[in-house]
Design an enzyme around this catalytic site. Structure first.
Site, PDB file in Angstrom:
ATOM      1  N   ASP A 169      32.798  52.610  47.455  1.00 28.25           N
ATOM      2  CA  ASP A 169      33.267  51.265  47.765  1.00 28.25           C
ATOM      3  C   ASP A 169      34.782  51.218  47.939  1.00 28.25           C
ATOM      4  OD1 ASP A 169      30.655  50.518  47.529  1.00 28.25           O
ATOM      5  OD2 ASP A 169      30.858  49.644  45.523  1.00 28.25           O
ATOM      6  N   GLY A 170      35.499  52.116  47.265  1.00 25.07           N
ATOM      7  CA  GLY A 170      36.951  52.134  47.370  1.00 25.07           C
ATOM      8  C   GLY A 170      37.445  52.416  48.775  1.00 25.07           C
ATOM      9  N   ASN A 184      38.282  42.044  47.353  1.00 21.13           N
ATOM     10  CA  ASN A 184      37.501  41.860  46.125  1.00 21.13           C
ATOM     11  C   ASN A 184      38.054  40.749  45.240  1.00 21.13           C
ATOM     12  OD1 ASN A 184      35.231  43.431  46.249  1.00 21.13           O
ATOM     13  ND2 ASN A 184      35.935  44.991  44.827  1.00 21.13           N
ATOM     14  N   ASP A 228      42.729  36.906  27.852  1.00 21.06           N
ATOM     15  CA  ASP A 228      43.227  38.173  28.394  1.00 21.06           C
ATOM     16  C   ASP A 228      43.653  38.045  29.844  1.00 21.06           C
ATOM     17  OD1 ASP A 228      42.906  39.447  26.033  1.00 21.06           O
ATOM     18  OD2 ASP A 228      41.106  40.563  26.568  1.00 21.06           O
ATOM     19  N   THR A 247      30.501  40.691  42.533  1.00 12.61           N
ATOM     20  CA  THR A 247      29.656  41.728  41.939  1.00 12.61           C
ATOM     21  C   THR A 247      30.478  42.863  41.344  1.00 12.61           C
ATOM     22  OG1 THR A 247      29.441  42.701  44.161  1.00 12.61           O
ATOM     23  CG2 THR A 247      27.663  41.272  43.411  1.00 12.61           C
ATOM     24  N   ALA A 248      31.792  42.701  41.286  1.00 11.43           N
ATOM     25  CA  ALA A 248      32.670  43.738  40.752  1.00 11.43           C
ATOM     26  C   ALA A 248      33.171  43.330  39.360  1.00 11.43           C
ATOM     27  CB  ALA A 248      33.823  43.984  41.733  1.00 11.43           C
ATOM     28  N   TYR A 249      34.485  43.207  39.194  1.00  6.52           N
ATOM     29  CA  TYR A 249      35.069  42.873  37.904  1.00  6.52           C
ATOM     30  C   TYR A 249      34.554  41.535  37.387  1.00  6.52           C
ATOM     31  CZ  TYR A 249      38.885  42.814  34.400  1.00  6.52           C
ATOM     32  OH  TYR A 249      39.614  42.805  33.239  1.00  6.52           O
ATOM     33  N   ALA A 250      34.387  40.561  38.274  1.00  3.84           N
ATOM     34  CA  ALA A 250      33.936  39.234  37.854  1.00  3.84           C
ATOM     35  C   ALA A 250      32.557  39.291  37.197  1.00  3.84           C
ATOM     36  CB  ALA A 250      33.920  38.279  39.052  1.00  3.84           C
TER      37      ALA A 250
END
Length: 442
Positions: free
Chosen positions: A183-184, A284, A314, A325-328
């Site tokens: 994905d990167g 993203n 934080d 669908t990533a960090y979130a």
């Protein structure tokens, strides 16, 4: 307003500083070719039949669904016109890619420092050059890899055109992009184009592969189909992020530090307040966190100029549907299909347990600043890159970009997304209960 009427949008996106396409109210009135000063009162066109054919033209100025996305991707690719489309929100199944002229140049993005990709990279480039007579661009540091530079079998790759991130402009050179990796690679390809993005075809040769639906085993037939056109695409919206920093020079930020990252910098020059704006396109998410400090971060969140809340915790994540669908998702947010026009705001370990993730309409203006009584500074990153400190007096403005990333689908936008949820995230994977032969025997 009756939204069943057919609306057409120009092939070129409007300037990002102008108000963009609309589906509801707030129209500016035109008479002939001359624009009347001031804004006409909001009205429903369907309830005012006398306006039709009266010689007055109404231009949309605001939208509940955000900016109308560009329909041209690079110098030659465009999306097929859909006569049944209402406004700019289309049925995902109707999003098809076509070419105004046959593509001739391809950018190949390869995951670096991965020897497993050397042979696929070589096979693909030779196929594109010799079989398809394409001009192939690659990043210069890819060919400088000792494994490629010292291997005589990679001789044909010496004909490749090269570019350097942050120095060479690819805007009008690339017809479409092929990514080899995870994905990167797609995130990196997005960062290279701060305006219109050529179509992206991503092969799954990395670890997760949520955004890379294609299998490399049948690359020749799949690439040929894309070159011939008429394939499904999904428009992945991006965020336009503008960072205003106060006392730029006094912080010791060198001039080249803004340009070496390969992102376009909007230089307004230093004004009387000593501020400078840096602009990014993010696929993203934008992450604002407390950095190395042991104190809670304390930032104020504004929506369209109104203070909504103060974020204590934080940090906070502002993400696109693609980034949901990533960090979130790891921070407890819902997962949103990329075709949904929205922006997600997700707190990271908030001090208040009632602070839950929210979804706001695409196109709104979000502004984030350090709270006046914040004990420490904050840090910001864009798709995990370009991490930098945010101090008192700085501001971050975020809205939906006019330039989405047209990602080529393996099947279609809906099936590809649910396949990724099932295969990569194991969404709702569980052991099913056994069937009862006798309903009374339990």
């Amino acid at each position: 307003m009756d939204c069943t009427q057919e609306m057409s949008f120009g092939p070129e996106p409007l300037d990002t500083e102008q108000e963009l396409g609309c589906c509801c109210s707030c129209c500016e009135e035109f008479s002939g070719d001359s624009q009347l000063r001031g804004r006409a009162k909001s009205r429903s066109l369907s309830s005012s039949p006398a306006l039709v054919g009266s010689g007055k033209v109404y231009r949309r100025t605001r939208s509940l669904h955000g900016p109308s996305p560009a329909t041209k991707f690079g110098p030659k690719a465009c999306m097929l016109q859909n006569p049944k489309a209402v406004m700019h929100i289309q049925d995902p199944a109707s999003q098809r890619l076509t070419w105004s002229k046959p593509p001739t140049s391809i950018l190949v993005i390869k995951k670096i420092q991965d020897d497993r990709l050397l042979q696929p990279f070589k096979d693909l480039c030779i196929f594109l050059m010799e079989e398809k007579d394409m001009i192939v661009y690659v990043e210069k540091k890819v060919l400088e890899d000792p494994t490629i530079a010292n291997d005589e079998s990679f001789g044909p790759l010496k004909k490749l055109c090269t570019f350097r991130e942050g120095y060479d402009d690819l805007s009008d050179r690339i017809d479409f992009i092929i990514c080899l990796g995870g994905d990167g690679t797609l995130l990196y390809a997005s960062s290279l184009f701060q305006g219109s993005v050529p179509p992206v075809m991503a092969f799954h040769l990395g670890s997760l592969g949520f955004l890379t639906p294609f299998n490399f085993d049948t690359y020749q037939s799949q690439v040929t189909q894309v070159i011939e056109g008429n394939v499904s695409i999904i428009l992945r919206s991006r965020l336009k992020v503008k960072v205003m920093k106060e006392n730029w020079e006094k912080r010791g930020c060198p001039e080249h530090a803004v340009e070496e990252n390969g992102l376009i910098v909007t230089k307004h020059g230093e004004n009387e307040l000593g501020k400078r704006a840096v602009q990014y396109q993010v696929l993203n998410e934008v992450v604002i966190d407390r950095g190395p400090s042991s104190y809670l971060s304390n930032v104020d969140l504004f929506l369209n100029g109104r203070l909504i809340t103060s974020v204590q915790g934080d940090g906070v994540i502002v993400s696109t549907p693609t980034g949901s669908t990533a960090y979130a998702a790891a921070a407890g947010a819902s997962m949103i299909h990329p075709n949904v026009p929205a922006i997600m705001i997700t707190p990271i370990c908030p001090h208040s347990l009632s602070f839950r993730p929210i979804v706001v309409p695409a196109g709104v203006d979000l502004q984030i600043m350090l709270s006046p009584d914040a004990r420490n500074t904050a840090w910001i990153s864009f798709d995990g890159r370009q991490r930098q400190e945010i101090c008192h007096g700085d501001s971050i403005t975020i809205t939906t970009s006019c330039y989405p990333v047209p990602s080529i689908c393996f099947r279609d936008p809906v099936n590809d997304w649910f396949d990724s949820l099932a295969e990569c995230l194991h969404w709702n994977v569980r052991k099913k209960q056994s069937h009862l032969t006798d309903v009374e025997d339990y």
